[in-house]
Design a protein around this motif. Structure first.
Motif, short mmCIF file in Angstrom:
data_model
loop_
_atom_site.label_atom_id
_atom_site.label_comp_id
_atom_site.label_asym_id
_atom_site.label_seq_id
_atom_site.Cartn_x
_atom_site.Cartn_y
_atom_site.Cartn_z
N UNK A 66 0.83 -1.20 0.00
CA UNK A 66 0.00 0.00 0.00
C UNK A 66 0.87 1.26 0.00
N UNK A 67 1.84 1.31 0.88
CA UNK A 67 2.65 2.52 1.00
C UNK A 67 3.39 2.84 -0.30
N UNK A 68 4.14 1.88 -0.82
CA UNK A 68 4.98 2.19 -1.97
C UNK A 68 4.19 2.41 -3.25
N UNK A 69 3.12 1.67 -3.45
CA UNK A 69 2.37 1.85 -4.69
C UNK A 69 1.24 2.87 -4.57
N UNK A 70 0.41 2.78 -3.53
CA UNK A 70 -0.71 3.70 -3.41
C UNK A 70 -0.28 5.08 -2.92
N UNK A 71 0.57 5.12 -1.91
CA UNK A 71 0.97 6.41 -1.35
C UNK A 71 2.07 7.06 -2.19
N UNK A 72 3.19 6.38 -2.35
CA UNK A 72 4.33 7.00 -3.03
C UNK A 72 4.06 7.16 -4.53
N UNK A 73 3.65 6.11 -5.20
CA UNK A 73 3.46 6.20 -6.66
C UNK A 73 2.16 6.91 -7.02
N UNK A 74 1.05 6.57 -6.34
CA UNK A 74 -0.25 7.09 -6.76
C UNK A 74 -0.70 8.32 -5.98
N UNK A 75 0.04 8.72 -4.94
CA UNK A 75 -0.25 9.97 -4.24
C UNK A 75 -1.35 9.92 -3.20
N UNK A 127 8.12 10.23 -9.08
CA UNK A 127 7.18 10.58 -8.03
C UNK A 127 7.98 11.12 -6.85
N UNK A 128 7.39 12.05 -6.14
CA UNK A 128 8.08 12.64 -4.99
C UNK A 128 7.24 12.40 -3.75
N UNK A 135 11.88 7.03 -9.23
CA UNK A 135 11.13 6.67 -10.42
C UNK A 135 10.39 5.37 -10.11
N UNK A 136 9.38 5.09 -10.91
CA UNK A 136 8.53 3.92 -10.67
C UNK A 136 9.35 2.63 -10.75
#
Length: 167
Positions: A66-75, A127-128, A135-136
């Motif tokens: 959740x953190x790396x994909x939803x939060x970091x990548x998807x904001x 992504x920041x 980067x992804x």
């Protein structure tokens, strides 16, 4: 428990197919190594750290997906930040009454969501998060490493729990 069918990792092909294939292989191994245990077995600690249990590792991996994909990548908003500031190991502490089947179902749902998020992005997309830019591709590679490392832990815990072995 018999060895499950896990996705074949392509030996040739594009970067996306190989990297996502590797991650899906390790995700399937998490489900295999964690499935078929009693609630007591899933929470049993065989190591000096009481946090290193099958249930705790599945909960940790779900949060990392959740953190790396939803939060970091998807904001998406980071709703765990305050919990982890109070207790850096909070995601390893599985609430009483949460079954291993629930943990695995949550993990599978989060992995499916992570696949959807990754599919929307090019690997060079940047992504920041908290003043760090990724980067992804880096995020995906990090999750392969994170998942594979914990698959090793699950492998040892499972063998100590009921003797199940296999890669």
């Amino acid at each position: 428990m018999t060895r499950p069918e896990r996705p074949e990792v392509p030996l040739t092909g594009g970067e996306r197919e190989i990297l996502t294939g590797l991650l899906d292989y390790h995700r399937a191994t998490v489900a295999w190594k964690s499935g078929g245990l009693t609630e007591d077995q899933a929470r049993r600690s065989h190591l000096p750290s009481e946090l290193t249990t099958v249930a705790g590792l599945v909960a940790h991996l779900t949060l990392n997906e959740w953190f790396w994909f939803a939060v970091v990548v998807d904001g998406e908003e980071d709703t765990w930040e305050a919990k982890l500031e109070q207790d850096p190991d909070a995601e390893f502490r599985v609430p009483p009454g949460t079954t291993v089947d629930q943990l695995l179902a949550d993990y599978e749902r989060q992995c499916a969501r992570s696949r959807e998020i990754i599919a929307k992005h090019d690997f060079d997309d940047e992504v920041t998060h908290k003043d760090e830019t990724f980067n992804v591709r880096w995020v995906l590679t990090h999750m392969i490493e994170e998942t594979a490392r914990h698959v090793g832990h699950l492998d040892v815990l499972r063998e100590l729990t009921d003797g199940l072995t296999g890669e």
